[in-house]
Enzyme design. Structure first.
Site, PDB file in Angstrom:
ATOM      1  N   GLY A 290       1.015  -1.182  -0.815  1.00 23.92           N
ATOM      2  CA  GLY A 290      -0.352  -0.187  -0.274  1.00 23.92           C
ATOM      3  C   GLY A 290       0.883   0.987   0.050  1.00 23.92           C
ATOM      4  O   GLY A 290       1.739   1.085   0.179  1.00 23.92           O
ATOM      5  N   SER A 291       0.250   2.557  -0.741  1.00 23.01           N
ATOM      6  CA  SER A 291       1.019   3.783  -0.702  1.00 23.01           C
ATOM      7  C   SER A 291       0.641   4.053   1.173  1.00 23.01           C
ATOM      8  O   SER A 291      -0.008   3.709   1.817  1.00 23.01           O
ATOM      9  CB  SER A 291       0.679   4.603  -1.294  1.00 23.01           C
ATOM     10  N   GLY A 292       0.946   5.720   1.468  1.00 21.42           N
ATOM     11  CA  GLY A 292       1.262   5.799   2.542  1.00 21.42           C
ATOM     12  C   GLY A 292       2.867   5.636   3.325  1.00 21.42           C
ATOM     13  O   GLY A 292       2.538   6.185   4.499  1.00 21.42           O
ATOM     14  N   HIS A 293       3.162   4.737   2.532  1.00 27.26           N
ATOM     15  CA  HIS A 293       5.010   4.072   3.773  1.00 27.26           C
ATOM     16  C   HIS A 293       6.000   5.078   3.012  1.00 27.26           C
ATOM     17  O   HIS A 293       7.020   4.484   3.576  1.00 27.26           O
ATOM     18  CB  HIS A 293       5.020   2.728   3.547  1.00 27.26           C
TER      19      HIS A 293
ATOM     20  N   LYS B 205       5.601  -7.699   2.393  1.00 24.28           N
ATOM     21  CA  LYS B 205       5.003  -7.880   3.997  1.00 24.28           C
ATOM     22  C   LYS B 205       3.819  -9.010   3.754  1.00 24.28           C
ATOM     23  O   LYS B 205       2.895  -8.725   3.158  1.00 24.28           O
ATOM     24  CB  LYS B 205       4.982  -6.379   4.221  1.00 24.28           C
TER      25      LYS B 205
ATOM     26  N   ASP C 135      -1.777  -8.142   0.774  1.00 23.83           N
ATOM     27  CA  ASP C 135      -0.181  -7.782   0.443  1.00 23.83           C
ATOM     28  C   ASP C 135      -0.212 -10.096   0.382  1.00 23.83           C
ATOM     29  O   ASP C 135       0.425 -10.223  -1.820  1.00 23.83           O
ATOM     30  CB  ASP C 135       0.635  -7.406   1.488  1.00 23.83           C
TER      31      ASP C 135
ATOM     32  N   HIS D 150      -0.357   0.819   9.356  1.00 21.48           N
ATOM     33  CA  HIS D 150      -1.750   1.469   8.495  1.00 21.48           C
ATOM     34  C   HIS D 150      -2.843   1.665   9.180  1.00 21.48           C
ATOM     35  O   HIS D 150      -3.605   1.498   8.853  1.00 21.48           O
ATOM     36  CB  HIS D 150      -1.446  -0.077   8.095  1.00 21.48           C
TER      37      HIS D 150
END
Ligand SMILES: Nc1ncnc2c1ncn2[C@@H]1O[C@H](COP(=O)(O)OP(=O)(O)O)[C@@H](O)[C@H]1O
Ligand SMILES: Nc1ncnc2c1ncn2[C@@H]1O[C@H](COP(=O)(O)OP(=O)(O)O)[C@@H](O)[C@H]1O
Ligand SMILES: [Mg+2]
Ligand SMILES: [Mg+2]
Ligand SMILES: [Mg+2]
Ligand SMILES: [Mg+2]
Lengths: 225, 330, 330, 225
Positions: free
Chosen positions: B53-56, B104, B109, B218
């Protein structure tokens, strides 16, 4: 309009396309609510994920409408896999792909075929995700729904009534996730703190089954083919 | 929550456009959401593909480049990418030496990368996988989703990336990646909850005067809430949680990682406290990395990841790396 | 406001202890608050010394190293360091070739560096100064404190640092630093106010739904408040404010800088919008740097700095640099 | 205790050491308030800066007490420069260093010497910072205070009364910064938005002059030498 007993809906490719259009609309309407449910025990994206997937699937299916019920479901599943991501994308994608495959290439589907297809789809979800009923996942809505559908059909009910029973079972199943402690998915990280919240995936499953029951009712009543 | 965005729907595509203008050394496919080393496929080299996911950020796109990843697949915010992206990435970086998927351990995922691996193998690409599950805050058991992948991912990507850059074959790169994962443990704390663009408000309530122990990346709440503590006290809880599970016999790499909104000034102070605790516990620290590397959007807080290393892993850690987010020796 | 600290009084010392453990390539004097390149004084090389209040990390301590600063003096949070630190730093880095003080234009910094320059010259060190004042949000006039030094500082330190590393004499390093400053302009926006450890709560009120235009990096409010805008609209206001004053005839370096708490994901999206606006205004961008470089603790927001460059300045920008906060080619 | 007219305080090194101890205590007590004033138009550190500087100066002076009034002030100034930073460190440091230098090495200070020394210090501030009264800085308290002190002494007042007049002038000067638009220091960045706030530096100047007036009063009354 007729006063004769309902002849039962025609479950063809158009039926499933109507289901998809209505499902996309309901998901769109309920997306914020689903995301809200995904906040305390997840990562606040289930509504956005489902909306993205169903909007894309509806668009693609409307553009190039598949000709058989099996193809409508299987292609919808593939679009979900390609656009949703997250846990729900592969799981719902598998549900629909397996269900579609089970329908083969028949142009019209009997209630028993539909039941078997849904069962195949739900089995696929269980196999892929490794979850069982009681783990606080979408299976807590899906499994009782398929069981209720089976039971009603076995008792001689028509498709409309059988799907209405499935809808209720799915809704009850979703509600029944509230007291559960999650064992699969993101909510499991919370341990005991996952108790007291309704599972977002079970909720979206109940919505999708509700739309299926609606589609059957409306198809029979309006006779829209 | 105010955000520096256009609309929530386009944040990932907008960020990819930004990466494209800032990093001409990368090939950024905005439409298909794949970030690839410009010189991929590197002849004879195993291709490393990760994503999530994006945001990391900078994970994973910021770790594409010489000595680390060959490609990254960014999903929607906090949502696993889809198999199509991974298959496309694998095809772009496969030189014939095969591709390692670094995954991950989150249900989404895992499922998406599994599907992608099947599809990529159908296309004739040899695919191996490594699962990163370093977060000791989550109870590991056969009956749960298992431990999450967090800060340890950086160690796996860097060290496996160095091995691949040196020409190690797929099986060896995979076994090094597994070794790094097995040698890594993380624990994180949050001082504030995260707000995603889609939701626009904090995903959980964290009252003033309290902190959340054992958070993920998350916006999932942690397992325990406690009254606010000093940096020194937090370092003790965090480091001890890691050590209890890792029990290192050799020196460690230490990642003192910011969750996104904690100022670097505070993070360095926290690093000092973490070092103090490690010294008290007689753990030797070979290298320390301090910064925002595996983040959770605007969350305030920090995590500590320790990775036990032998001389070979340390050598690979020190090897040159040239990415947007991690760079030395090149 | 929760912070990852021990007590407000020790945040700077704690952070310096953290820098010491994380960066063995630096000499960190925690007691006297000076961060010095381990190999200083570099024979024959002009020494570059900067400093300012803490809370802007990685500026300045994160920019000490090959090809950039020789020493940095961190003051208390948002407070200029004291002359003793600067004199000590100058003595540590002077190889006989003289020392350049890089001073951001704030009353406190200017007064303290002026005093330090006098004291250092008393000790026989040749000192030159350059004042950085790139912030177009502040009206410049003889009767005011003048423009602030913000993002342009990074360009000055990097490019003058490269010149010094190549062996340029003091006068030339100073004149290059001046040229970079004169070619640089910045403008920043805040989406949230900053909280300092000493105060523990936001220094100004910024209601939901509003943003502050023309903010500084010390929690000073800006000159104007507006209803919240999209990233694209903010990029227009920001870039246009810079261009109105700079009117570049040549390509620019672009720094899209986060104020600290804005996620990298948003920052890259903002960079894409800034590029769009620059393209529409027919400004060519030679290099783009995106990240949290000149920060303001936990403030959310961003600034854009443009620096007009000729081939020589671009060459010096591209020259190797090896610091904690900025690194390439080395 | 006496009913005779006050003989006027002995203004020696001990007098200034008492002033410093009292000043450090008042600054410590008012630090949060000063920082609060520095928030809307500055960077929220003036109280912390002053507390750090005066605590350090008091500690150093108590450890090795200088022998002359001039040395107490000059060394206090040097300690402020070495520990405060910011704008106020060099400015207050210069104020006290210049004032101390002006006192030379006399062991006791006349009211006129004190006035001249303060004047020299305030001139030093004006020169270093380039500000003038009306710019919304500490000078808006310091300049009227020195003028009031001068005026009172010229009229024949004793030191206690003259310092009381200075205290009032400083307080009024600090209050009068509220409607001003800042032209120097950080507050100037705000332009018109700096209007309506009291300047923190002018406020701390008024506090320090108030402590000076108190010290004179108490020195005369108690005769503590
Ligand atoms: N292993 C699993 N088996 C079945 N359903 C699962 C499993 N893991 C998660 N789910 C379902 O997925 C839902 C979450 O979907 P979503 O939020 O879209 O994905 P993610 O968790 O990746 O953010 C959960 O509410 C749950 O119903
Ligand atoms: N040029 C100047 N001349 C005189 N006083 C000044 C000048 N600039 C600032 N000041 C004073 O300094 C005060 C601020 O001090 P402080 O907050 O400690 O330093 P900084 O502004 O560096 O944070 C202001 O309130 C003002 O009274
Ligand atoms: Mg989710
Ligand atoms: Mg998700
Ligand atoms: Mg200050
Ligand atoms: Mg201040």
């Amino acid at each position: 309009m007729s006063e004769e007993p309902s002849p039962g809906p025609v479950v063809d490719a158009a039926f499933f396309r109507r289901w998809l259009v209505a499902a996309a609309a309901v998901i769109d309407r309920e997306a914020d609510q689903l995301t809200e449910l995904d906040s305390p025990i997840g990562d606040a994206d289930h509504g956005a994920n489902m909306r993205r997937g169903f909007t894309a699937a509806r668009g693609a299916i409307e553009k190039e409408p598949p000709e058989t019920p099996g193809d409508v479901l299987a292609q919808t599943g593939r679009h979900l896999i390609s656009t949703v991501g997250g846990a729900s994308g592969p799981l719902y994608g598998t549900l629909l792909r397996k269900a579609g495959k089970a329908l083969g290439d028949s142009a019209q589907v009997t209630p028993e075929q539909l039941r078997d297809a849904l069962k195949a789809g739900v089995d696929g979800v269980a196999q892929l995700g490794g979850a069982a009923p009681g783990d606080k996942t979408m299976l807590d809505a899906l499994v009782p729904a398929v069981e209720a559908l089976s039971f009603a059909l076995d008792k001689g009910a028509g498709l409309i009534d059988a799907l209405a029973a499935a809808r209720i079972a799915a809704q009850e199943g979703a509600l029944a996730t509230v007291p559960l402690q999650a064992r699969k998915g993101r909510a499991s990280y919370l341990g005991e703190r996952s108790i007291g919240h309704q599972d977002p995936g079970a909720t979206s499953s109940a919505l999708l089954l509700g739309v299926l029951a609606d589609t059957a009712e409306q198809s029979a009543a309006g006779g829209t083919g | 929550m105010k955000m520096l965005i256009n609309v929530p729907e386009t944040v990932v595509a907008d960020a990819l456009r930004g990466m494209a203008v800032a990093h001409p050394e990368l090939t950024v496919d905005v439409e298909h959401r794949v970030i690839v080393r410009r010189d991929a496929p590197v002849p004879g080299k195993v291709g490393l593909v990760s994503g999530g996911g994006s945001g990391h950020e900078p994970l994973h796109g910021g770790f594409v480049g010489q000595g680390m990843l060959d490609a990254a697949c960014p999903g929607e915010v906090f949502t696993s990418p889809v198999p199509d992206q991974m298959v496309r990435a694998a095809a772009a970086v496969d030189s014939g030496a095969g591709v390692l998927f670094i995954v991950k351990n989150y249900t989404g995922d895992v499922l998406n990368f599994d599907m992608a691996a099947e599809l990529a193998e159908d296309e004739g690409i040899q695919v191996a996988k490594v699962l990163v599950n370093d977060d000791v805050a989550v109870t590991d058991s056969l009956y749960t989703a298992g431990r999450r992948g967090t800060g340890g991912t950086l160690f796996v990507e860097k060290i496996a990336g160095a091995a691949a850059e040196e020409g190690a074959p797929l099986e060896q790169v995979q076994s090094i990646a597994r070794q790094v994962n097995q040698s890594s443990r993380s624990f994180g704390v949050a001082l504030s909850a995260v707000s995603t663009p889609a939701k626009g408000s904090p995903t959980f309530d964290l009252p003033a005067g309290e902190l959340e122990l054992g958070i993920g990346i998350h916006g999932e709440p942690g397992r325990e809430r406690r009254p606010m503590m000093t940096a020194g006290e937090i370092a003790e809880v965090t480091v001890d949680a890691v050590l209890e599970d890792l029990r290192p016999q050799r020196p460690v790499l230490a990642l003192v990682n910011g969750m996104g909104a904690t100022p670097l000034l505070e993070l360095y102070g926290f690093a000092a406290e973490a070092h103090r605790v490690l010294a008290q516990r007689n753990v030797a620290v070979a290298r320390t990395l301090v910064g925002n590397y595996v983040t959770s959007l605007d969350m305030a807080g920090a995590s500590v990841t320790l990775c036990q290393v032998d001389e070979e892993l340390l050598r690979l850690w020190d090897a040159p790396v040239a990415t947007a987010g991690l760079r030395w020796g090149a």
